[in-house]
Design a protein around this motif. Structure first.
Motif, PDB file in Angstrom:
ATOM      1  N   GLY A  21      -5.413  41.881   1.618  1.00  0.00           N
ATOM      2  CA  GLY A  21      -6.121  43.150   1.533  1.00  0.00           C
ATOM      3  C   GLY A  21      -7.218  43.205   2.573  1.00  0.00           C
ATOM      4  N   LEU A  22      -7.096  44.138   3.521  1.00  0.00           N
ATOM      5  CA  LEU A  22      -8.118  44.314   4.544  1.00  0.00           C
ATOM      6  C   LEU A  22      -9.073  45.414   4.084  1.00  0.00           C
ATOM      7  CD1 LEU A  22      -9.376  43.741   7.276  1.00  0.00           C
ATOM      8  CD2 LEU A  22      -7.645  45.222   8.330  1.00  0.00           C
ATOM      9  N   LEU A  23     -10.313  45.065   3.849  1.00  0.00           N
ATOM     10  CA  LEU A  23     -11.300  46.000   3.310  1.00  0.00           C
ATOM     11  C   LEU A  23     -11.749  46.975   4.390  1.00  0.00           C
ATOM     12  CD1 LEU A  23     -13.546  43.411   1.396  1.00  0.00           C
ATOM     13  CD2 LEU A  23     -11.483  44.589   0.574  1.00  0.00           C
ATOM     14  N   ALA A  24     -12.035  48.193   3.959  1.00  0.00           N
ATOM     15  CA  ALA A  24     -12.516  49.224   4.891  1.00  0.00           C
ATOM     16  C   ALA A  24     -13.576  50.059   4.201  1.00  0.00           C
ATOM     17  CB  ALA A  24     -11.363  50.115   5.346  1.00  0.00           C
ATOM     18  N   GLU A  25     -14.739  50.220   4.850  1.00  0.00           N
ATOM     19  CA  GLU A  25     -15.751  51.119   4.304  1.00  0.00           C
ATOM     20  C   GLU A  25     -15.177  52.532   4.256  1.00  0.00           C
ATOM     21  OE1 GLU A  25     -16.333  49.434   7.191  1.00  0.00           O
ATOM     22  OE2 GLU A  25     -18.062  48.107   6.922  1.00  0.00           O
ATOM     23  N   GLY A  26     -15.568  53.295   3.248  1.00  0.00           N
ATOM     24  CA  GLY A  26     -15.092  54.665   3.151  1.00  0.00           C
ATOM     25  C   GLY A  26     -13.592  54.710   2.977  1.00  0.00           C
ATOM     26  N   ASP A  27     -12.907  55.431   3.863  1.00  0.00           N
ATOM     27  CA  ASP A  27     -11.459  55.572   3.831  1.00  0.00           C
ATOM     28  C   ASP A  27     -10.850  54.870   5.042  1.00  0.00           C
ATOM     29  OD1 ASP A  27      -9.128  57.490   2.581  1.00  0.00           O
ATOM     30  OD2 ASP A  27      -8.871  57.192   4.736  1.00  0.00           O
ATOM     31  N   PRO A  28      -9.772  54.092   4.864  1.00  0.00           N
ATOM     32  CA  PRO A  28      -9.211  53.314   5.977  1.00  0.00           C
ATOM     33  C   PRO A  28      -8.734  54.150   7.156  1.00  0.00           C
ATOM     34  CG  PRO A  28      -8.360  52.531   3.877  1.00  0.00           C
ATOM     35  CD  PRO A  28      -9.090  53.806   3.586  1.00  0.00           C
ATOM     36  N   PHE A  29      -8.338  55.403   6.912  1.00  0.00           N
ATOM     37  CA  PHE A  29      -7.812  56.239   7.977  1.00  0.00           C
ATOM     38  C   PHE A  29      -8.845  57.218   8.527  1.00  0.00           C
ATOM     39  CE2 PHE A  29      -2.900  56.142   7.212  1.00  0.00           C
ATOM     40  CZ  PHE A  29      -2.858  54.889   7.800  1.00  0.00           C
ATOM     41  N   PHE A  30     -10.132  56.926   8.308  1.00  0.00           N
ATOM     42  CA  PHE A  30     -11.180  57.816   8.806  1.00  0.00           C
ATOM     43  C   PHE A  30     -12.190  56.995   9.584  1.00  0.00           C
ATOM     44  CE2 PHE A  30     -15.088  60.433   8.299  1.00  0.00           C
ATOM     45  CZ  PHE A  30     -14.626  61.597   8.881  1.00  0.00           C
ATOM     46  N   TYR A  31     -12.072  56.999  10.918  1.00  0.00           N
ATOM     47  CA  TYR A  31     -12.950  56.234  11.806  1.00  0.00           C
ATOM     48  C   TYR A  31     -13.022  54.756  11.402  1.00  0.00           C
ATOM     49  CZ  TYR A  31     -14.742  60.604  13.825  1.00  0.00           C
ATOM     50  OH  TYR A  31     -14.868  61.813  14.464  1.00  0.00           O
ATOM     51  N   GLY A  32     -11.906  54.187  10.984  1.00  0.00           N
ATOM     52  CA  GLY A  32     -11.936  52.815  10.496  1.00  0.00           C
ATOM     53  C   GLY A  32     -11.244  51.824  11.421  1.00  0.00           C
ATOM     54  N   SER A  33     -11.745  50.599  11.473  1.00  0.00           N
ATOM     55  CA  SER A  33     -11.106  49.552  12.277  1.00  0.00           C
ATOM     56  C   SER A  33      -9.725  49.214  11.742  1.00  0.00           C
ATOM     57  CB  SER A  33     -11.978  48.294  12.293  1.00  0.00           C
ATOM     58  OG  SER A  33     -13.173  48.512  13.016  1.00  0.00           O
ATOM     59  N   PHE A  34      -9.493  49.465  10.452  1.00  0.00           N
ATOM     60  CA  PHE A  34      -8.174  49.191   9.887  1.00  0.00           C
ATOM     61  C   PHE A  34      -7.076  49.907  10.670  1.00  0.00           C
ATOM     62  CE2 PHE A  34      -4.671  50.759   7.291  1.00  0.00           C
ATOM     63  CZ  PHE A  34      -4.090  49.556   6.917  1.00  0.00           C
ATOM     64  N   MET A  35      -7.361  51.078  11.194  1.00  0.00           N
ATOM     65  CA  MET A  35      -6.334  51.851  11.900  1.00  0.00           C
ATOM     66  C   MET A  35      -5.779  51.092  13.101  1.00  0.00           C
ATOM     67  SD  MET A  35      -7.741  55.780  11.668  1.00  0.00           S
ATOM     68  CE  MET A  35      -9.300  55.443  12.479  1.00  0.00           C
ATOM     69  N   HIS A  36      -6.616  50.282  13.746  1.00  0.00           N
ATOM     70  CA  HIS A  36      -6.143  49.502  14.888  1.00  0.00           C
ATOM     71  C   HIS A  36      -5.169  48.418  14.441  1.00  0.00           C
ATOM     72  CE1 HIS A  36      -8.943  51.440  17.637  1.00  0.00           C
ATOM     73  NE2 HIS A  36      -9.858  51.321  16.695  1.00  0.00           N
ATOM     74  N   MET A  37      -5.348  47.912  13.212  1.00  0.00           N
ATOM     75  CA  MET A  37      -4.399  46.947  12.661  1.00  0.00           C
ATOM     76  C   MET A  37      -3.114  47.656  12.233  1.00  0.00           C
ATOM     77  SD  MET A  37      -6.084  44.144  12.990  1.00  0.00           S
ATOM     78  CE  MET A  37      -6.586  44.959  14.519  1.00  0.00           C
ATOM     79  N   TRP A  38      -3.251  48.809  11.606  1.00  0.00           N
ATOM     80  CA  TRP A  38      -2.082  49.593  11.183  1.00  0.00           C
ATOM     81  C   TRP A  38      -1.192  49.933  12.378  1.00  0.00           C
ATOM     82  CZ3 TRP A  38      -0.858  54.546  12.794  1.00  0.00           C
ATOM     83  CH2 TRP A  38       0.193  55.170  12.107  1.00  0.00           C
TER      84      TRP A  38
END
Length: 252
Positions: A113-130
């Motif tokens: 589980g990669l944690l993301a502040e707020g929402d993962p698809f809103f200005y989040g670093s998770f999107m670069h992993m996705w």
């Protein structure tokens, strides 16, 4: 008896989860996010050098001692402009290396589980992993309450009425852009304030919106500050800060 696990389910083996943990107050996390934080084999999170990581801090009460954690430490953050090669080159390498580290977990049959502040698809670093990993193995994105939603709620400021148009702007834009865009919208949220606070204040003033602008620092967090932007004397802002310009709408 109904439990969080029975409502939200557990993590599945070999799956990467992008877990939105909300704006800061743990009480705003979703049931699905809470269940996954407690059931994934590996809890992963981004963090600035020397700091805990905000997303990790939000869910700290849900993480038992001894959990397998994967810390992904940024080589550079807001000390260098995002358009500068000194930022873009090391951060691109970092995302590639982080993607490899994350991918190793599902390939071993583990859930991560990669944690993301707020929402993962809103200005989040998770999107670069996705973007790098989406076709390689199962990925589930768990939406979260956005920082801006938490901010306008705590500021007691309804953001849009009726047919109001909402514009979300990064404070990193050149000054002429927010000035122009603010003049063509009914309501606005300006993110990524930080060192851009003075530039944002000038743009808001030039657009004739200073009296409506609200400055929110660390909305929903313990260190929360809320005030009219016109009353703010700060030269720079913390990373987790934003400016709200509520719409006025049509009175009914």
């Amino acid at each position: 008896m109904t439990t969080i696990e029975s409502l939200a389910g557990r993590a599945a083996a070999g799956t990467l989860y992008g877990i939105g943990v909300g704006p800061g107050d743990l009480r705003y996390i979703t049931l699905r996010a809470a269940a996954l934080v407690q059931s994934v084999d590996v809890v992963a999170f981004f963090a600035k050098r020397g700091l805990q990581g905000n997303a990790r801090g939000i869910v700290a009460p849900l993480i038992a001692a001894g959990r397998h954690e994967l810390r992904l430490e940024y080589p550079v953050t807001d000390e260098v402009p995002t358009h500068d090669a000194a930022y873009r080159e090391p951060i691109a390498r970092f995302y590639e290396e982080s993607g490899d580290l994350l991918a190793a977990q599902p390939r071993q049959g583990k859930s991560v589980g990669l944690l993301a502040e707020g929402d993962p698809f809103f200005y989040g670093s998770f999107m670069h992993m996705w973007r790098r990993l989406d076709t390689l193995f199962p990925i589930e994105v768990v939406p979260g309450v956005t920082g801006m939603s938490g901010a306008w709620t705590r500021a007691n400021a309804p953001i849009t009425w009726g047919d109001d148009v909402l514009t979300v702007l990064p404070g990193t834009l050149d000054e002429a852009q927010p000035t122009r865009r603010l003049g063509d919208t009914d309501a606005a949220v300006i993110m990524k304030v930080g060192k851009n606070l003075e530039k944002i204040r000038r743009a808001v003033t030039a657009a004739g919106l200073l009296e409506r602008a609200i400055y929110v620092v660390r909305g929903t967090m313990a260190e929360q500050r809320i005030m009219p932007l016109a009353d703010c004397n700060d030269a720079t802002a913390p990373y987790f800060s934003m400016v709200l310009i509520p719409g006025q709408g049509r009175r009914l």
